[in-house]
Design an enzyme around this catalytic site. Sequence first.
Site, PDB file in Angstrom:
ATOM      1  CD  GLU A 204      39.091  43.460  35.532  1.00 52.59           C
ATOM      2  OE1 GLU A 204      39.480  43.464  36.709  1.00 52.59           O
ATOM      3  OE2 GLU A 204      39.258  42.502  34.787  1.00 52.59           O
ATOM      4  CD  GLU A 404      42.960  42.745  32.450  1.00 50.88           C
ATOM      5  OE1 GLU A 404      42.739  41.862  33.304  1.00 50.88           O
ATOM      6  OE2 GLU A 404      43.059  43.954  32.743  1.00 50.88           O
TER       7      GLU A 404
HETATM    8  C1  BGC Z   1      42.875  42.971  36.542  1.00 51.94           C
HETATM    9  C2  BGC Z   1      44.377  42.853  36.609  1.00 51.94           C
HETATM   10  C3  BGC Z   1      44.764  41.635  37.422  1.00 51.94           C
HETATM   11  C4  BGC Z   1      44.232  40.427  36.701  1.00 51.94           C
HETATM   12  C5  BGC Z   1      44.638  39.090  37.281  1.00 51.94           C
HETATM   13  C6  BGC Z   1      42.177  41.653  36.338  1.00 51.94           C
HETATM   14  O1  BGC Z   1      41.035  41.616  37.131  1.00 51.94           O
HETATM   15  O2  BGC Z   1      42.503  43.909  35.577  1.00 51.94           O
HETATM   16  O3  BGC Z   1      44.909  44.039  37.122  1.00 51.94           O
HETATM   17  O4  BGC Z   1      46.131  41.555  37.659  1.00 51.94           O
HETATM   18  O5  BGC Z   1      42.827  40.488  36.682  1.00 51.94           O
HETATM   19  O6  BGC Z   1      44.002  38.836  38.485  1.00 51.94           O
END
Ligand code: BGC
Length: 504
Positions: A204, A404
């Site tokens: 990111e 994610e």
């Molecule tokens: C990031 C994480 C973060 C998650 C939740 C993502 O943008 O990669 O490190 O904890 O979002 O906000």
Amino acid sequence: MNTSLAAVAAAMTISASALAPGTVRAADGDPASTTATSRSQAAEDFRWGAASAAYQVEGAPSADGKGRSVWDHYLDDRSLAGPGVSGAVAINFYDRAQYLQDIALMKRLGINSYRFSISWPRILPDGQGPVNPAAIAHYRQFIADLKAADIQPMLTLYHWDMPLALAEAGGWENRDSIAWFKRYAEVVFANFSDQVDLYVLVNEPLVEFGMKHLAEQRMAGEPGVFAIVPDGPQLTRALTTFNHVMLASAAAKASFDAQGRQGRLGVALPLFPVLNAEGATPDDQASAALADGVMNRWFLDAIYNGRYPEDVVAAARDKGADTTSWAADARTIGEAGFDYLGINFYSALYIRRPAQAPSGYAVEMFTPEGVYTALNGPVRPDQFKALFDRIRTDYGNPTIFVTENGAGFPNEDTLIDGAVVDTRRCRYILDHVSAMQAAIRDGSDVQGYHVWSSHDNLEWLFGYGSRFGMIHVDFDTQVRTPKRSAEVYGRLIRGEAVTAADCE
Ligand code: BGC
């Protein structure tokens, strides 16, 4: 809550014929979705996982000769997440006795893939200098322990913990960062490629930049605004940073290929579908289109078409950016041939043109009244599906790993009588899995899904109050308690049909 109900309704239409194992069944027992899952090869190989990042979980800031990272500086030297908020312990994940229990817990849930990051300042304490064998040994042991539990590693090389020495030399804004990262990546490949075959090069760049800018504002004594999409004054710096991060990733990929190593490499991009609110003016629409250009097309057009989007380049030029190298740089990124696209998806974003903005690029994120949101923005599983569709149709249907997906909600994670019933997170996960399965049925080549996050952890400048885990962590005692979301996700992975009602 309206959008939430609509989202759950979307989940109800999912049938058992989804390619990926695990079925989200209608709460009312839709007969089409009650049968067990289809078990094609793709389903057998699908990675059902969870994700984390070194700084957010490890603690142990000086163990085994670790160097300092910019995050040690932000939190410990400058107290940017508030007084006393530090990554010095986090969830104690560097400790083998602790992480072995966590691996056992994840295995019990059925997770077969774990995306974690290794810390650059552990491997190269000064960023560039000698390799630290103790850190290599630590991560080799960790990976061996994961695999012994039948959990496949997905290794992220860089999740924001830039060695402090390199951050002080300008970090990603310095074009030398391409060479710095290439060297680090070569050390990682040389030491782990017998154990690992799936890598995330960087996480990111967009959100890292927003977080860095917030840190800068706080260091200047302001509360600061966290803008995921860079605003007008930040546009040139942001694009310069993104260009270098992507060139660094391309350089690492080229080196990996030149050395004939076996494995798949990609980058994890936070992709944000952009929405206009009702009543948007043509100016608002133009801002939204440019925000889409900066957050999404900037990266995707370079990776898949070898060029940066003209509208964004023109906006940057208008702000005085030196764009001389960008066309050639985008070609280099396009030629890298990343093996998959990593998608981090949290929300869609509403964008408008700020009132009284000077002419040229100007964007503002906002949340219209009544929209159902999580900590990271409006909850829109339908837009997750739309994103897969867009990537399939506009970018040649690349292999995708969801690197994610997850959510935090205010006041959701209270431990009551030994249990955490995180209904909203649990539904969020089911709704987004449903959307992904629908995209797979439509032809998207999605090969894995990782919930952010396995455990509650340190949410960067927002400290320990913003919980995203499926496993509750008591930050004082380090006691773990799987939440309802973990239980339901585990059942889904094991092939059971689950419904939104299971989240109650
Ligand atoms: C990031 C994480 C973060 C998650 C939740 C993502 O943008 O990669 O490190 O904890 O979002 O906000």
